[in-house]
Design an enzyme around this catalytic site. Structure first.
Site, short mmCIF file in Angstrom:
data_model
loop_
_atom_site.label_atom_id
_atom_site.label_comp_id
_atom_site.label_asym_id
_atom_site.label_seq_id
_atom_site.Cartn_x
_atom_site.Cartn_y
_atom_site.Cartn_z
N GLY A 1 -4.40 10.71 -8.56
CA GLY A 1 -5.30 11.69 -8.69
C GLY A 1 -6.41 11.71 -7.66
O GLY A 1 -6.37 11.01 -6.64
N HIS B 1 -5.37 14.63 -2.21
CA HIS B 1 -6.08 14.89 -0.91
C HIS B 1 -4.76 15.22 0.01
O HIS B 1 -3.61 15.49 -0.68
CB HIS B 1 -7.06 13.79 -0.33
CG HIS B 1 -6.35 12.63 -0.17
ND1 HIS B 1 -5.12 12.06 0.31
CD2 HIS B 1 -6.62 11.30 -0.95
CE1 HIS B 1 -4.61 10.94 0.13
NE2 HIS B 1 -5.44 10.53 -0.65
N GLU B 2 -5.19 15.62 1.11
CA GLU B 2 -3.77 16.18 1.93
C GLU B 2 -2.67 15.04 2.17
O GLU B 2 -1.47 15.39 2.12
CB GLU B 2 -4.34 16.36 3.31
CG GLU B 2 -4.90 17.81 3.67
CD GLU B 2 -3.86 18.96 3.06
OE1 GLU B 2 -2.67 19.06 3.74
OE2 GLU B 2 -4.26 19.98 2.58
N HIS C 1 -1.70 13.14 -0.54
CA HIS C 1 -0.68 13.34 -1.78
C HIS C 1 -0.01 14.69 -1.62
O HIS C 1 1.05 14.63 -1.70
CB HIS C 1 -1.58 13.49 -2.79
CG HIS C 1 -2.44 12.22 -3.36
ND1 HIS C 1 -3.91 12.08 -3.11
CD2 HIS C 1 -2.15 10.99 -3.53
CE1 HIS C 1 -4.37 10.93 -3.51
NE2 HIS C 1 -3.51 10.34 -3.93
N LYS D 1 1.27 5.15 3.75
CA LYS D 1 -0.14 4.39 3.47
C LYS D 1 -0.03 3.30 2.57
O LYS D 1 -0.83 2.49 3.36
CB LYS D 1 -0.83 5.57 3.11
CG LYS D 1 -2.26 4.91 2.50
CD LYS D 1 -3.42 4.90 3.10
CE LYS D 1 -4.70 4.62 2.75
NZ LYS D 1 -4.81 4.06 1.32
N ASP D 2 0.68 3.22 1.76
CA ASP D 2 0.84 1.98 0.69
C ASP D 2 2.07 1.40 1.13
O ASP D 2 2.94 1.71 0.32
CB ASP D 2 0.67 2.49 -0.76
CG ASP D 2 -0.70 2.91 -0.85
OD1 ASP D 2 -1.55 2.37 -1.30
OD2 ASP D 2 -0.95 4.35 -0.72
N GLN E 1 3.68 -1.36 -0.96
CA GLN E 1 4.11 -0.82 -2.51
C GLN E 1 5.44 -0.07 -2.18
O GLN E 1 6.18 -0.15 -3.18
CB GLN E 1 2.98 0.21 -2.84
CG GLN E 1 3.21 1.28 -3.96
CD GLN E 1 2.13 2.11 -4.11
OE1 GLN E 1 1.11 1.49 -5.04
NE2 GLN E 1 2.30 3.20 -4.07
N VAL F 1 -0.97 10.45 6.54
CA VAL F 1 -1.77 11.49 6.80
C VAL F 1 -3.13 11.04 7.14
O VAL F 1 -4.11 10.36 6.23
CB VAL F 1 -1.70 12.80 5.81
CG1 VAL F 1 -2.74 13.72 6.29
CG2 VAL F 1 -0.61 13.13 5.50
N SER G 1 -7.79 8.56 1.93
CA SER G 1 -7.73 7.74 0.66
C SER G 1 -8.51 8.28 -0.27
O SER G 1 -9.66 8.80 0.20
CB SER G 1 -8.01 6.53 1.05
OG SER G 1 -8.08 5.67 -0.20
P1 AMP Z 1 -2.60 6.85 -4.97
O1 AMP Z 1 -3.02 7.98 -5.66
O2 AMP Z 1 -3.82 6.21 -3.70
O3 AMP Z 1 -2.18 5.92 -5.86
O4 AMP Z 1 -1.42 7.34 -3.93
C1 AMP Z 1 -0.44 8.07 -4.49
C2 AMP Z 1 0.79 8.20 -3.47
O5 AMP Z 1 0.11 8.99 -2.26
C3 AMP Z 1 1.08 7.02 -2.83
O6 AMP Z 1 2.39 6.93 -2.58
C4 AMP Z 1 0.25 6.63 -1.55
O7 AMP Z 1 1.00 6.17 -0.62
C5 AMP Z 1 0.55 8.49 -1.22
N1 AMP Z 1 -0.77 8.44 -0.11
C6 AMP Z 1 -2.01 8.06 -0.30
N2 AMP Z 1 -2.66 8.45 0.63
C7 AMP Z 1 -1.96 8.86 1.46
C8 AMP Z 1 -2.03 9.27 2.91
N3 AMP Z 1 -3.15 9.49 3.77
N4 AMP Z 1 -0.67 9.75 3.66
C9 AMP Z 1 0.34 9.51 3.11
N5 AMP Z 1 0.47 9.22 1.65
C10 AMP Z 1 -0.66 8.77 1.11
#
Ligand code: AMP
Length: 274
Positions: free
Chosen positions: A31, A34-35, A37, A150-151, A154, A177, A186
């Site tokens: 949650g 952002h762009e 996601h 980004k991850d 993971q 992104v 992030s």
């Molecule tokens: P999170 O909410 O941080 O657990 O991220 C959820 C998903 O969004 C994961 O697969 C992340 O790798 C991806 N994600 C988060 N930030 C970015 C980003 N800046 N660019 C691309 N994917 C992202």
């Protein structure tokens, strides 16, 4: 757009949509969308999903005892608006109590790719990630799931889990992104003061400066010095083989450069494939 808080109802809806011939994509998130996601949702669309399920769950099991679980940003209302605007078919917003029975006792452990990098610095983190992703896969049974690079570690671990446990789900990865200055987007960027945000720009600079065909130790030193000069505290700088995640001695095509660094109390990660 459907909103589910109950895994049983989501499971039933997904099964019905699948029976009707829909190709289902899952985009797991924590949650505060952002762009980065939203780019995953767009990628799911581009890949031909008929229904996109976005899960929004701050997973307690993947946070260490001294990490930011309690203060992790939550913004349900605006997240729902963003999912609706992107054309998601369903959003899953379970509570921790619903996801984890009080006597929950089964976990998924990846034992090789999760040894180093963030796995070494955040004990139990990938166990929590694999467990929650496996649960989401079992509830939604998607045709494919989209993860951000980004991850990067993971995404590699999830691919390995899918292969080794025969989930039969395609894992699609999408590019990082970035904000205009190059900082990887992030949800944790919201923790940064203006000064810390300025310092954090050095992370992308440090990885962008890594050269191919050089001794990894030398490139690590150079990257580390860029980070330290900017006032960041380095957690790690690593150059690894993109398929084994083992450190390389010389950089080259197929090397992934990864950085984790603290801007103040905020831990940020970034990476780049050479
Ligand atoms: P999170 O909410 O941080 O657990 O991220 C959820 C998903 O969004 C994961 O697969 C992340 O790798 C991806 N994600 C988060 N930030 C970015 C980003 N800046 N660019 C691309 N994917 C992202």
């Amino acid at each position: 757009m459907k909103i589910f808080r109950d895994s049983g109802k989501l499971r039933k809806w997904c099964a019905e949509r699948k029976a009707a011939g829909a190709k289902i994509a899952l985009v797991p998130t924590m949650g505060c969308l952002h762009e980065g996601h939203l780019s995953l949702v767009r990628e799911a669309k581009r890949k031909g999903a008929d229904e996109i399920v976005v899960s929004i769950f701050v997973n307690p099991v993947q946070f260490g005892p001294n990490e930011d679980y309690a203060k992790y940003p939550r913004s349900e209302k605006s997240d729902l608006a963003k999912c609706r605007a992107e054309g998601a078919g369903a959003v899953f917003l379970p509570s921790p109590e619903l996801m984890y029975a009080a006597d929950h006792s089964v976990y998924v452990d990846e034992t090789r790719l999760s040894k180093g990098l963030c796995g070494a610095r955040r004990p139990g983190h990938f166990r929590g990630v694999c467990t929650v992703v496996a649960k989401l896969f079992n509830i939604v049974r998607p045709d494919f799931a989209v993860f951000g690079r980004k991850d990067w570690q993971q995404a590699q671990i999830v691919k390995r889990m899918v292969r080794d446990l025969d989930f039969g789900i395609e894992i699609v990865t999408a590019p990082i992104v970035r904000e205009s200055g190059g900082l990887a987007m992030s949800s944790r960027n919201g923790y940064l003061s203006d000064e810390e945000r300025g310092k954090a720009l050095a992370i992308n600079k440090a990885i962008a400066g890594v050269r191919c065909g050089m001794p990894a130790a030398q490139e690590k030193r150079r990257a580390r010095s860029v980070l330290e000069k900017a006032g960041l505290k380095v957690d790690y700088v690593e150059m690894v083989d993109s398929s084994t995640l083992e450190p390389v001695s010389k950089t080259g095509k197929g090397t992934t450069v990864l950085v984790a660094a603290f801007a103040g109390a905020t831990r940020l990660i970034d990476n780049r494939q050479l």
